[in-house]
Design a protein around this motif. Structure first.
Motif, PDB file in Angstrom:
ATOM      1  N   ARG A 191       0.827  -1.202   0.000  1.00  0.00           N
ATOM      2  CA  ARG A 191       0.000   0.000   0.000  1.00  0.00           C
ATOM      3  C   ARG A 191       0.869   1.263   0.000  1.00  0.00           C
ATOM      4  NH1 ARG A 191       0.056  -2.027   5.105  1.00  0.00           N
ATOM      5  NH2 ARG A 191       0.452  -0.511   6.769  1.00  0.00           N
ATOM      6  N   GLY A 192       0.215   2.370  -0.384  1.00  0.00           N
ATOM      7  CA  GLY A 192       0.922   3.627  -0.608  1.00  0.00           C
ATOM      8  C   GLY A 192       1.722   4.119   0.582  1.00  0.00           C
ATOM      9  N   ALA A 193       1.159   4.034   1.793  1.00  0.00           N
ATOM     10  CA  ALA A 193       1.834   4.573   2.970  1.00  0.00           C
ATOM     11  C   ALA A 193       3.169   3.858   3.178  1.00  0.00           C
ATOM     12  CB  ALA A 193       0.942   4.411   4.197  1.00  0.00           C
ATOM     13  N   LYS A 194       3.165   2.552   2.991  1.00  0.00           N
ATOM     14  CA  LYS A 194       4.398   1.779   3.203  1.00  0.00           C
ATOM     15  C   LYS A 194       5.427   2.140   2.134  1.00  0.00           C
ATOM     16  CE  LYS A 194       6.428  -2.615   4.242  1.00  0.00           C
ATOM     17  NZ  LYS A 194       7.518  -2.451   3.316  1.00  0.00           N
ATOM     18  N   ALA A 218       5.683   4.925   0.550  1.00  0.00           N
ATOM     19  CA  ALA A 218       6.178   6.287   0.793  1.00  0.00           C
ATOM     20  C   ALA A 218       7.226   6.278   1.906  1.00  0.00           C
ATOM     21  CB  ALA A 218       5.024   7.206   1.152  1.00  0.00           C
ATOM     22  N   VAL A 219       6.937   5.529   2.975  1.00  0.00           N
ATOM     23  CA  VAL A 219       7.890   5.481   4.102  1.00  0.00           C
ATOM     24  C   VAL A 219       9.185   4.793   3.655  1.00  0.00           C
ATOM     25  CG1 VAL A 219       8.301   4.532   6.403  1.00  0.00           C
ATOM     26  CG2 VAL A 219       6.110   5.624   5.873  1.00  0.00           C
ATOM     27  N   ASP A 220       9.053   3.702   2.905  1.00  0.00           N
ATOM     28  CA  ASP A 220      10.252   3.018   2.398  1.00  0.00           C
ATOM     29  C   ASP A 220      11.113   3.968   1.560  1.00  0.00           C
ATOM     30  OD1 ASP A 220       9.512   0.692   3.593  1.00  0.00           O
ATOM     31  OD2 ASP A 220       8.718  -0.269   1.785  1.00  0.00           O
ATOM     32  N   MET A 221      10.407   4.746   0.736  1.00  0.00           N
ATOM     33  CA  MET A 221      11.110   5.685  -0.134  1.00  0.00           C
ATOM     34  C   MET A 221      11.849   6.735   0.694  1.00  0.00           C
ATOM     35  SD  MET A 221       9.343   7.689  -3.320  1.00  0.00           S
ATOM     36  CE  MET A 221       8.162   6.417  -3.684  1.00  0.00           C
ATOM     37  N   LEU A 222      11.142   7.232   1.733  1.00  0.00           N
ATOM     38  CA  LEU A 222      11.732   8.259   2.593  1.00  0.00           C
ATOM     39  C   LEU A 222      12.966   7.710   3.318  1.00  0.00           C
ATOM     40  CD1 LEU A 222      11.552  11.090   3.820  1.00  0.00           C
ATOM     41  CD2 LEU A 222      10.100  10.137   5.605  1.00  0.00           C
ATOM     42  N   ILE A 223      12.846   6.479   3.835  1.00  0.00           N
ATOM     43  CA  ILE A 223      13.986   5.875   4.558  1.00  0.00           C
ATOM     44  C   ILE A 223      15.176   5.718   3.606  1.00  0.00           C
ATOM     45  CG2 ILE A 223      14.792   3.750   5.688  1.00  0.00           C
ATOM     46  CD1 ILE A 223      11.928   3.536   6.893  1.00  0.00           C
ATOM     47  N   ASN A 224      14.896   5.262   2.401  1.00  0.00           N
ATOM     48  CA  ASN A 224      15.981   5.141   1.421  1.00  0.00           C
ATOM     49  C   ASN A 224      16.613   6.490   1.148  1.00  0.00           C
ATOM     50  OD1 ASN A 224      15.914   2.393   1.050  1.00  0.00           O
ATOM     51  ND2 ASN A 224      14.457   2.483  -0.637  1.00  0.00           N
ATOM     52  N   LYS A 225      15.769   7.503   1.016  1.00  0.00           N
ATOM     53  CA  LYS A 225      16.282   8.841   0.727  1.00  0.00           C
ATOM     54  C   LYS A 225      17.167   9.339   1.863  1.00  0.00           C
ATOM     55  CE  LYS A 225      14.989  13.454  -0.718  1.00  0.00           C
ATOM     56  NZ  LYS A 225      13.966  14.353  -1.218  1.00  0.00           N
ATOM     57  N   LEU A 226      16.668   9.170   3.102  1.00  0.00           N
ATOM     58  CA  LEU A 226      17.423   9.645   4.268  1.00  0.00           C
ATOM     59  C   LEU A 226      18.756   8.915   4.393  1.00  0.00           C
ATOM     60  CD1 LEU A 226      14.546   9.971   6.890  1.00  0.00           C
ATOM     61  CD2 LEU A 226      15.770  11.821   5.720  1.00  0.00           C
ATOM     62  N   ASN A 227      18.776   7.653   3.946  1.00  0.00           N
ATOM     63  CA  ASN A 227      20.010   6.879   4.045  1.00  0.00           C
ATOM     64  C   ASN A 227      20.881   6.993   2.802  1.00  0.00           C
ATOM     65  OD1 ASN A 227      19.759   5.737   6.683  1.00  0.00           O
ATOM     66  ND2 ASN A 227      18.064   4.514   5.886  1.00  0.00           N
ATOM     67  N   GLY A 228      20.487   7.883   1.909  1.00  0.00           N
ATOM     68  CA  GLY A 228      21.277   8.080   0.702  1.00  0.00           C
ATOM     69  C   GLY A 228      21.223   6.893  -0.239  1.00  0.00           C
ATOM     70  N   LYS A 229      20.195   6.049  -0.078  1.00  0.00           N
ATOM     71  CA  LYS A 229      20.064   4.892  -0.974  1.00  0.00           C
ATOM     72  C   LYS A 229      19.175   5.246  -2.162  1.00  0.00           C
ATOM     73  CE  LYS A 229      20.595   1.347   2.566  1.00  0.00           C
ATOM     74  NZ  LYS A 229      19.781   0.582   3.537  1.00  0.00           N
ATOM     75  N   PHE A 258      16.175   5.417  -4.795  1.00  0.00           N
ATOM     76  CA  PHE A 258      14.732   5.219  -4.725  1.00  0.00           C
ATOM     77  C   PHE A 258      14.133   5.774  -6.010  1.00  0.00           C
ATOM     78  CE2 PHE A 258      13.606   9.638  -4.114  1.00  0.00           C
ATOM     79  CZ  PHE A 258      14.786  10.156  -3.597  1.00  0.00           C
ATOM     80  N   VAL A 259      12.972   5.299  -6.347  1.00  0.00           N
ATOM     81  CA  VAL A 259      12.339   5.749  -7.592  1.00  0.00           C
ATOM     82  C   VAL A 259      11.013   6.424  -7.267  1.00  0.00           C
ATOM     83  CG1 VAL A 259      11.453   5.047  -9.842  1.00  0.00           C
ATOM     84  CG2 VAL A 259      13.393   3.833  -8.846  1.00  0.00           C
ATOM     85  N   THR A 260      10.874   7.667  -7.676  1.00  0.00           N
ATOM     86  CA  THR A 260       9.631   8.375  -7.403  1.00  0.00           C
ATOM     87  C   THR A 260       8.478   7.754  -8.201  1.00  0.00           C
ATOM     88  OG1 THR A 260       8.478  10.482  -7.515  1.00  0.00           O
ATOM     89  CG2 THR A 260      10.123  10.088  -9.213  1.00  0.00           C
ATOM     90  N   GLU A 261       7.291   7.812  -7.641  1.00  0.00           N
ATOM     91  CA  GLU A 261       6.123   7.326  -8.365  1.00  0.00           C
ATOM     92  C   GLU A 261       5.407   8.484  -9.058  1.00  0.00           C
ATOM     93  OE1 GLU A 261       3.629   4.953  -5.845  1.00  0.00           O
ATOM     94  OE2 GLU A 261       5.305   3.724  -5.190  1.00  0.00           O
ATOM     95  N   TYR A 262       5.903   9.671  -8.830  1.00  0.00           N
ATOM     96  CA  TYR A 262       5.261  10.843  -9.426  1.00  0.00           C
ATOM     97  C   TYR A 262       6.342  11.790  -9.939  1.00  0.00           C
ATOM     98  CZ  TYR A 262       1.789  14.418 -10.202  1.00  0.00           C
ATOM     99  OH  TYR A 262       0.960  15.334 -10.804  1.00  0.00           O
ATOM    100  N   PRO A 263       6.973  11.412 -11.056  1.00  0.00           N
ATOM    101  CA  PRO A 263       8.036  12.279 -11.555  1.00  0.00           C
ATOM    102  C   PRO A 263       7.485  13.623 -12.007  1.00  0.00           C
ATOM    103  CG  PRO A 263       7.586  10.500 -13.111  1.00  0.00           C
ATOM    104  CD  PRO A 263       6.726  10.254 -11.921  1.00  0.00           C
TER     105      PRO A 263
END
Lengths: 78, 346
Positions: free
Chosen positions: B183-186, B188-199, B201-206
Protein backbone atom coordinates in the motif's frame (compact mmCIF):
# COMPACT_ATOMS: atom_id res chain seq x y z
CA UNK A 1 3.97 31.31 -19.09
CA UNK A 2 7.10 33.35 -18.29
CA UNK A 3 9.07 31.06 -20.53
CA UNK A 4 6.74 31.55 -23.49
CA UNK A 5 6.94 35.32 -23.06
CA UNK A 6 10.72 35.07 -22.88
CA UNK A 7 10.71 32.81 -25.93
CA UNK A 8 8.77 35.45 -27.85
CA UNK A 9 11.67 37.82 -27.20
CA UNK A 10 10.21 39.96 -24.41
CA UNK A 11 12.19 40.22 -21.17
CA UNK A 12 10.03 39.15 -18.24
CA UNK A 13 10.34 39.19 -14.47
CA UNK A 14 8.44 36.70 -12.36
CA UNK A 15 7.17 38.01 -9.01
CA UNK A 16 6.16 35.08 -6.84
CA UNK A 17 6.39 33.72 -3.36
CA UNK A 18 7.40 30.14 -4.05
CA UNK A 19 10.64 30.86 -5.90
CA UNK A 20 11.67 27.18 -6.23
CA UNK A 21 8.65 26.65 -8.47
CA UNK A 22 9.67 29.67 -10.51
CA UNK A 23 13.14 28.15 -10.85
CA UNK A 24 11.65 24.83 -11.94
CA UNK A 25 9.42 26.35 -14.58
CA UNK A 26 12.39 28.25 -15.95
CA UNK A 27 11.89 31.94 -15.13
CA UNK A 28 15.14 33.83 -15.64
CA UNK A 29 14.46 36.95 -13.55
CA UNK A 30 12.73 36.25 -10.27
CA UNK A 31 11.66 38.58 -7.46
CA UNK A 32 10.46 36.91 -4.24
CA UNK A 33 7.21 38.26 -2.85
CA UNK A 34 5.36 38.32 0.47
CA UNK A 35 2.86 35.45 0.63
CA UNK A 36 0.86 33.19 -1.66
CA UNK A 37 -2.57 34.87 -1.21
CA UNK A 38 -1.11 38.41 -1.26
CA UNK A 39 2.22 38.38 -3.12
CA UNK A 40 2.31 42.17 -3.47
CA UNK A 41 0.71 43.22 -0.24
CA UNK A 42 0.51 42.67 3.47
CA UNK A 43 -2.93 43.09 5.07
CA UNK A 44 -1.29 43.53 8.48
CA UNK A 45 0.07 46.91 7.41
CA UNK A 46 -1.77 50.19 7.07
CA UNK A 47 -2.89 50.92 3.47
CA UNK A 48 -0.12 53.55 3.12
CA UNK A 49 2.59 51.23 4.44
CA UNK A 50 1.26 48.41 2.31
CA UNK A 51 1.43 50.45 -0.88
CA UNK A 52 4.96 51.51 0.01
CA UNK A 53 5.89 47.85 0.35
CA UNK A 54 4.26 47.05 -2.99
CA UNK A 55 6.13 49.89 -4.67
CA UNK A 56 9.39 48.65 -3.19
CA UNK A 57 8.75 45.17 -4.65
CA UNK A 58 7.75 46.49 -8.06
CA UNK A 59 10.82 48.74 -8.16
CA UNK A 60 12.93 45.67 -7.50
CA UNK A 61 11.20 43.92 -10.40
CA UNK A 62 11.98 46.91 -12.65
CA UNK A 63 15.60 46.72 -11.51
CA UNK A 64 15.60 43.06 -12.50
CA UNK A 65 14.31 44.01 -15.95
CA UNK A 66 17.14 46.51 -16.39
CA UNK A 67 19.81 44.05 -15.24
CA UNK A 68 21.51 41.73 -17.74
CA UNK A 69 21.46 38.13 -16.56
CA UNK A 70 23.16 35.08 -18.00
CA UNK A 71 21.22 32.50 -16.07
CA UNK A 72 18.24 32.15 -13.74
CA UNK A 73 18.62 34.86 -11.10
CA UNK A 74 16.70 35.57 -7.92
CA UNK A 75 16.67 39.29 -7.10
CA UNK A 76 16.33 39.29 -3.31
CA UNK A 77 14.38 42.24 -1.94
CA UNK A 78 16.26 44.28 0.63
CA UNK B 1 7.53 -17.63 -41.16
CA UNK B 2 9.80 -14.97 -39.80
CA UNK B 3 8.62 -11.36 -39.67
CA UNK B 4 9.96 -8.97 -42.28
CA UNK B 5 11.61 -5.81 -41.04
CA UNK B 6 12.88 -2.66 -42.76
CA UNK B 7 15.71 -0.82 -41.01
CA UNK B 8 16.52 2.89 -41.43
CA UNK B 9 20.06 4.15 -40.77
CA UNK B 10 22.19 7.17 -41.71
CA UNK B 11 25.32 7.47 -43.85
CA UNK B 12 27.60 7.09 -40.87
CA UNK B 13 26.24 3.77 -39.64
CA UNK B 14 26.13 2.54 -43.25
CA UNK B 15 29.88 3.11 -43.31
CA UNK B 16 29.61 5.58 -46.19
CA UNK B 17 31.17 8.48 -44.36
CA UNK B 18 30.70 11.14 -41.73
CA UNK B 19 29.67 14.75 -42.05
CA UNK B 20 31.20 15.02 -45.55
CA UNK B 21 28.70 12.40 -46.78
CA UNK B 22 25.66 13.66 -44.85
CA UNK B 23 24.19 15.06 -48.08
CA UNK B 24 23.53 11.68 -49.72
CA UNK B 25 20.03 10.90 -50.94
CA UNK B 26 18.06 7.93 -49.61
CA UNK B 27 19.06 4.59 -51.07
CA UNK B 28 17.45 1.21 -50.67
CA UNK B 29 19.63 -1.80 -50.02
CA UNK B 30 18.89 -5.49 -49.83
CA UNK B 31 19.41 -7.16 -46.48
CA UNK B 32 21.32 -6.00 -43.44
CA UNK B 33 23.74 -3.08 -43.13
CA UNK B 34 25.77 -2.08 -40.04
CA UNK B 35 23.86 -2.00 -36.75
CA UNK B 36 21.13 -4.18 -38.26
CA UNK B 37 23.45 -7.13 -37.62
CA UNK B 38 23.00 -6.88 -33.86
CA UNK B 39 19.21 -6.56 -34.15
CA UNK B 40 18.95 -9.43 -36.57
CA UNK B 41 21.12 -11.67 -34.40
CA UNK B 42 18.97 -10.96 -31.36
CA UNK B 43 15.82 -12.03 -33.23
CA UNK B 44 17.24 -15.50 -33.82
CA UNK B 45 15.26 -16.05 -37.00
CA UNK B 46 11.91 -14.94 -35.58
CA UNK B 47 12.29 -11.69 -37.49
CA UNK B 48 14.63 -10.61 -40.23
CA UNK B 49 15.78 -7.36 -41.80
CA UNK B 50 14.85 -7.66 -45.46
CA UNK B 51 15.90 -4.17 -46.52
CA UNK B 52 17.96 -1.32 -45.15
CA UNK B 53 17.28 2.28 -46.10
CA UNK B 54 20.26 4.60 -45.86
CA UNK B 55 19.88 8.39 -45.92
CA UNK B 56 22.27 11.24 -45.23
CA UNK B 57 21.31 13.22 -42.12
CA UNK B 58 21.64 16.61 -43.79
CA UNK B 59 19.70 15.40 -46.81
CA UNK B 60 16.79 14.35 -44.61
CA UNK B 61 16.86 17.60 -42.64
CA UNK B 62 17.03 19.80 -45.75
CA UNK B 63 14.76 17.79 -48.06
CA UNK B 64 12.37 16.25 -45.59
CA UNK B 65 9.39 16.06 -47.94
CA UNK B 66 11.35 14.45 -50.80
CA UNK B 67 13.18 12.04 -48.50
CA UNK B 68 9.96 10.96 -46.80
CA UNK B 69 8.15 10.44 -50.08
CA UNK B 70 10.91 8.28 -51.49
CA UNK B 71 11.24 6.20 -48.33
CA UNK B 72 7.49 5.79 -47.85
CA UNK B 73 7.14 4.57 -51.44
CA UNK B 74 9.75 1.90 -50.81
CA UNK B 75 8.11 0.89 -47.56
CA UNK B 76 4.71 0.65 -49.26
CA UNK B 77 6.23 -1.63 -51.88
CA UNK B 78 8.07 -3.85 -49.40
CA UNK B 79 5.10 -4.07 -47.00
CA UNK B 80 7.21 -5.06 -43.98
CA UNK B 81 5.74 -6.29 -40.69
CA UNK B 82 7.85 -3.79 -38.79
CA UNK B 83 9.96 -0.65 -39.28
CA UNK B 84 12.92 0.12 -37.05
CA UNK B 85 15.18 3.18 -37.18
CA UNK B 86 18.54 3.94 -35.60
CA UNK B 87 19.50 3.94 -32.80
CA UNK B 88 20.60 7.54 -33.16
CA UNK B 89 22.13 8.12 -29.70
CA UNK B 90 22.73 11.88 -29.37
CA UNK B 91 23.09 12.65 -33.09
CA UNK B 92 20.54 15.44 -33.47
CA UNK B 93 19.72 15.31 -37.18
CA UNK B 94 19.83 11.51 -37.20
CA UNK B 95 17.46 11.35 -34.23
CA UNK B 96 15.16 13.86 -35.87
CA UNK B 97 15.18 11.81 -39.10
CA UNK B 98 14.56 8.52 -37.25
CA UNK B 99 11.65 9.96 -35.30
CA UNK B 100 10.06 11.70 -38.27
CA UNK B 101 10.30 8.77 -40.65
CA UNK B 102 8.89 6.52 -37.91
CA UNK B 103 5.91 8.84 -37.44
CA UNK B 104 5.28 8.76 -41.19
CA UNK B 105 5.62 4.98 -41.48
CA UNK B 106 3.39 4.46 -38.46
CA UNK B 107 0.68 6.37 -40.33
CA UNK B 108 0.80 3.62 -42.96
CA UNK B 109 -0.33 1.22 -40.26
CA UNK B 110 3.08 -0.39 -39.85
CA UNK B 111 4.38 -0.60 -36.26
CA UNK B 112 7.64 1.29 -35.67
CA UNK B 113 10.41 1.65 -33.14
CA UNK B 114 13.46 3.85 -32.84
CA UNK B 115 16.06 4.53 -30.19
CA UNK B 116 18.04 7.57 -29.09
CA UNK B 117 19.35 9.56 -26.16
CA UNK B 118 16.69 11.32 -24.12
CA UNK B 119 18.00 14.80 -24.97
CA UNK B 120 18.11 14.16 -28.70
CA UNK B 121 15.67 16.60 -30.35
CA UNK B 122 14.01 13.58 -31.99
CA UNK B 123 12.99 12.44 -28.50
CA UNK B 124 10.31 15.15 -28.56
CA UNK B 125 8.26 12.61 -30.52
CA UNK B 126 8.23 10.09 -27.67
CA UNK B 127 4.49 10.47 -27.20
CA UNK B 128 3.79 9.73 -30.86
CA UNK B 129 6.07 6.77 -31.40
CA UNK B 130 7.90 4.32 -29.17
CA UNK B 131 11.49 5.39 -28.58
CA UNK B 132 13.98 3.31 -26.66
CA UNK B 133 16.17 5.40 -24.37
CA UNK B 134 19.85 4.86 -25.21
CA UNK B 135 23.14 6.30 -24.04
CA UNK B 136 24.45 9.49 -25.65
CA UNK B 137 27.07 7.84 -27.88
CA UNK B 138 27.44 4.83 -30.12
CA UNK B 139 29.35 3.18 -27.27
CA UNK B 140 25.85 2.43 -25.98
CA UNK B 141 25.07 0.14 -28.94
CA UNK B 142 25.77 -2.96 -26.89
CA UNK B 143 22.87 -2.13 -24.53
CA UNK B 144 20.63 -0.40 -27.06
CA UNK B 145 20.50 -3.12 -29.72
CA UNK B 146 19.21 -5.97 -27.49
CA UNK B 147 16.67 -3.68 -25.80
CA UNK B 148 15.35 -2.47 -29.15
CA UNK B 149 15.36 -5.97 -30.62
CA UNK B 150 13.46 -7.40 -27.67
CA UNK B 151 10.85 -4.65 -27.63
CA UNK B 152 10.45 -4.84 -31.41
CA UNK B 153 9.80 -8.56 -31.24
CA UNK B 154 7.30 -8.06 -28.46
CA UNK B 155 5.36 -5.62 -30.64
CA UNK B 156 5.59 -7.85 -33.73
CA UNK B 157 4.22 -10.77 -31.73
CA UNK B 158 1.39 -8.64 -30.47
CA UNK B 159 2.42 -9.03 -26.83
CA UNK B 160 1.34 -6.50 -24.24
CA UNK B 161 3.93 -3.82 -23.48
CA UNK B 162 5.35 -3.55 -19.99
CA UNK B 163 5.84 -0.20 -18.25
CA UNK B 164 8.33 2.15 -19.89
CA UNK B 165 10.88 1.43 -17.14
CA UNK B 166 10.54 -2.33 -17.68
CA UNK B 167 10.71 -2.40 -21.47
CA UNK B 168 13.23 0.43 -21.84
CA UNK B 169 11.22 2.91 -23.88
CA UNK B 170 10.80 6.57 -23.07
CA UNK B 171 7.73 7.46 -21.07
CA UNK B 172 5.04 8.01 -23.70
CA UNK B 173 2.53 9.65 -21.39
CA UNK B 174 0.19 6.63 -21.25
CA UNK B 175 -0.82 5.53 -17.76
CA UNK B 176 -2.14 2.08 -17.01
CA UNK B 177 -4.00 1.09 -13.86
CA UNK B 178 -2.58 -1.79 -11.85
CA UNK B 179 -2.49 -3.13 -8.31
CA UNK B 180 0.67 -2.51 -6.30
CA UNK B 181 1.88 -5.25 -3.99
CA UNK B 182 2.25 -2.84 -1.08
CA UNK B 183 0.00 0.00 0.00
CA UNK B 184 0.92 3.63 -0.61
CA UNK B 185 1.83 4.57 2.97
CA UNK B 186 4.40 1.78 3.20
CA UNK B 187 5.88 2.61 -0.18
CA UNK B 188 6.18 6.29 0.79
CA UNK B 189 7.89 5.48 4.10
CA UNK B 190 10.25 3.02 2.40
CA UNK B 191 11.11 5.69 -0.13
CA UNK B 192 11.73 8.26 2.59
CA UNK B 193 13.99 5.88 4.56
CA UNK B 194 15.98 5.14 1.42
CA UNK B 195 16.28 8.84 0.73
CA UNK B 196 17.42 9.64 4.27
CA UNK B 197 20.01 6.88 4.05
CA UNK B 198 21.28 8.08 0.70
CA UNK B 199 20.06 4.89 -0.97
CA UNK B 200 18.50 4.84 -4.43
CA UNK B 201 14.73 5.22 -4.72
CA UNK B 202 12.34 5.75 -7.59
CA UNK B 203 9.63 8.37 -7.40
CA UNK B 204 6.12 7.33 -8.37
CA UNK B 205 5.26 10.84 -9.43
CA UNK B 206 8.04 12.28 -11.56
CA UNK B 207 7.83 16.01 -12.20
CA UNK B 208 7.29 16.95 -15.83
CA UNK B 209 10.53 17.88 -17.54
CA UNK B 210 10.82 21.57 -18.37
CA UNK B 211 12.84 23.11 -21.14
CA UNK B 212 14.81 26.31 -20.73
CA UNK B 213 14.76 29.61 -22.57
CA UNK B 214 17.78 31.95 -22.40
CA UNK B 215 17.09 35.33 -20.79
CA UNK B 216 16.45 38.27 -23.08
CA UNK B 217 18.51 41.44 -22.86
CA UNK B 218 17.72 43.93 -20.14
CA UNK B 219 15.67 47.07 -20.78
CA UNK B 220 18.02 50.02 -21.34
CA UNK B 221 15.73 52.90 -20.57
CA UNK B 222 12.72 52.26 -18.34
CA UNK B 223 11.41 55.76 -18.86
CA UNK B 224 10.76 54.89 -22.51
CA UNK B 225 9.60 51.32 -21.96
CA UNK B 226 6.05 50.02 -22.24
CA UNK B 227 5.55 47.44 -19.54
CA UNK B 228 2.70 44.96 -19.37
CA UNK B 229 1.32 43.14 -16.34
CA UNK B 230 0.35 39.48 -16.52
CA UNK B 231 -0.72 37.12 -13.77
CA UNK B 232 -1.50 33.51 -12.97
CA UNK B 233 -3.28 34.78 -9.84
CA UNK B 234 -6.70 34.99 -11.47
CA UNK B 235 -7.34 38.74 -11.21
CA UNK B 236 -10.38 39.48 -13.39
CA UNK B 237 -12.98 42.24 -13.69
CA UNK B 238 -15.69 41.80 -11.07
CA UNK B 239 -18.10 39.04 -12.10
CA UNK B 240 -15.41 37.13 -14.04
CA UNK B 241 -16.90 37.96 -17.47
CA UNK B 242 -14.88 35.27 -19.30
CA UNK B 243 -15.73 32.61 -16.73
CA UNK B 244 -12.14 31.63 -16.11
CA UNK B 245 -12.29 28.42 -14.07
CA UNK B 246 -11.11 28.49 -10.45
CA UNK B 247 -8.88 25.52 -11.22
CA UNK B 248 -7.55 23.79 -14.34
CA UNK B 249 -8.22 26.91 -16.39
CA UNK B 250 -9.05 26.30 -20.03
CA UNK B 251 -8.42 29.87 -21.16
CA UNK B 252 -7.05 33.27 -20.24
CA UNK B 253 -8.53 36.76 -20.23
CA UNK B 254 -7.39 40.00 -21.83
CA UNK B 255 -8.56 43.06 -19.91
CA UNK B 256 -8.31 46.75 -20.65
CA UNK B 257 -6.96 48.87 -17.79
CA UNK B 258 -6.46 52.11 -19.72
CA UNK B 259 -7.42 54.88 -17.33
CA UNK B 260 -7.63 52.56 -14.33
CA UNK B 261 -5.49 53.94 -11.51
CA UNK B 262 -6.31 51.44 -8.82
CA UNK B 263 -7.93 48.01 -8.64
CA UNK B 264 -10.63 47.96 -5.99
CA UNK B 265 -12.93 45.38 -4.47
CA UNK B 266 -15.80 47.00 -6.39
CA UNK B 267 -14.22 46.60 -9.81
CA UNK B 268 -11.94 43.55 -9.73
CA UNK B 269 -11.63 40.20 -7.97
CA UNK B 270 -9.79 36.93 -8.18
CA UNK B 271 -11.17 33.85 -9.91
CA UNK B 272 -8.44 31.69 -8.42
CA UNK B 273 -9.32 28.71 -6.25
CA UNK B 274 -6.84 26.97 -4.00
CA UNK B 275 -5.73 30.00 -2.01
CA UNK B 276 -7.69 32.17 0.39
CA UNK B 277 -9.17 34.84 -1.92
CA UNK B 278 -10.06 37.32 0.86
CA UNK B 279 -6.89 39.43 0.52
CA UNK B 280 -6.94 39.55 -3.27
CA UNK B 281 -10.66 40.39 -3.34
CA UNK B 282 -10.19 43.12 -0.72
CA UNK B 283 -7.48 44.78 -2.79
CA UNK B 284 -6.63 43.15 -6.15
CA UNK B 285 -3.49 45.33 -6.36
CA UNK B 286 -2.05 42.85 -3.88
CA UNK B 287 -1.79 40.43 -6.81
CA UNK B 288 -1.71 42.75 -9.82
CA UNK B 289 0.04 46.01 -8.84
CA UNK B 290 -1.82 48.40 -11.14
CA UNK B 291 -1.84 51.23 -8.56
CA UNK B 292 1.93 51.30 -8.18
CA UNK B 293 2.58 50.88 -11.90
CA UNK B 294 0.27 53.82 -12.62
CA UNK B 295 2.15 55.98 -10.10
CA UNK B 296 5.46 54.99 -11.69
CA UNK B 297 4.05 55.87 -15.10
CA UNK B 298 2.84 59.29 -13.91
CA UNK B 299 6.24 60.00 -12.35
CA UNK B 300 7.94 59.09 -15.63
CA UNK B 301 9.85 56.21 -14.08
CA UNK B 302 8.40 53.92 -16.71
CA UNK B 303 7.30 54.94 -20.19
CA UNK B 304 3.86 53.39 -20.12
CA UNK B 305 1.78 50.75 -18.43
CA UNK B 306 0.38 48.66 -21.27
CA UNK B 307 -3.37 49.16 -21.76
CA UNK B 308 -4.15 45.44 -21.47
CA UNK B 309 -3.25 42.83 -18.94
CA UNK B 310 -3.48 39.08 -19.37
CA UNK B 311 -4.69 36.82 -16.62
CA UNK B 312 -5.42 33.20 -16.00
CA UNK B 313 -5.74 30.91 -13.00
CA UNK B 314 -2.62 28.88 -12.25
CA UNK B 315 -4.40 26.48 -9.90
CA UNK B 316 -3.96 22.94 -11.28
CA UNK B 317 -3.71 24.32 -14.80
CA UNK B 318 -1.81 22.00 -17.14
CA UNK B 319 1.64 23.11 -18.20
CA UNK B 320 0.58 22.54 -21.81
CA UNK B 321 -2.38 24.92 -21.38
CA UNK B 322 -0.31 27.62 -19.69
CA UNK B 323 2.25 27.31 -22.45
CA UNK B 324 -0.42 27.71 -25.10
CA UNK B 325 -2.03 30.74 -23.39
CA UNK B 326 1.23 32.61 -22.99
CA UNK B 327 2.55 31.70 -26.44
CA UNK B 328 -0.60 33.28 -27.82
CA UNK B 329 -0.74 36.46 -25.75
CA UNK B 330 3.04 36.97 -26.02
CA UNK B 331 2.43 37.54 -29.75
CA UNK B 332 -0.22 40.14 -28.91
CA UNK B 333 2.21 41.85 -26.54
CA UNK B 334 4.88 41.83 -29.23
CA UNK B 335 2.49 43.25 -31.81
CA UNK B 336 1.54 46.01 -29.37
CA UNK B 337 5.21 46.95 -28.92
CA UNK B 338 5.46 45.93 -25.27
CA UNK B 339 9.10 46.05 -24.09
CA UNK B 340 8.89 44.01 -20.90
CA UNK B 341 6.49 42.03 -18.76
CA UNK B 342 5.93 41.69 -15.04
CA UNK B 343 4.28 38.36 -14.31
CA UNK B 344 2.85 37.87 -10.86
CA UNK B 345 1.92 34.53 -9.33
CA UNK B 346 0.13 33.51 -6.18
Amino acid sequence: MVKEIERAGIPVVHMCTVTPISMTVGANRIVPTIAIPHPLGNPALSPEEEKKLRRHLVERALEALTTEVEDQTIFEVK
Amino acid sequence: MSKRVVHYINQFFANIGGEEMAHIEPELREGIVGPGMALNAAWKGEAEIVNTIVCGDSYFAEHEAEAKEKILNWVKEIKPDFFIAGPAFNAGRYGYACANICVAVQELGIPVLTGMYQENPGADYKEKILIVATRDSAAGMRQAAPTMAKLALKIMNGEKLGASCEDGYMNNGIRVNFFEKERGAKRAVDMLINKLNGKPFVTEYPMPSFDRVAPNHAIKDLSKATIALCTSGGIVPKGNPDHIESSSASHYGEYNIAGVDDLTSETFETAHGGYDPIYANEDPDRVLPVDVMRDLEKEGKIGKLHDYYYATVGNGTAVASAKKFAAEYAQKLLAAGVDAVIMTST
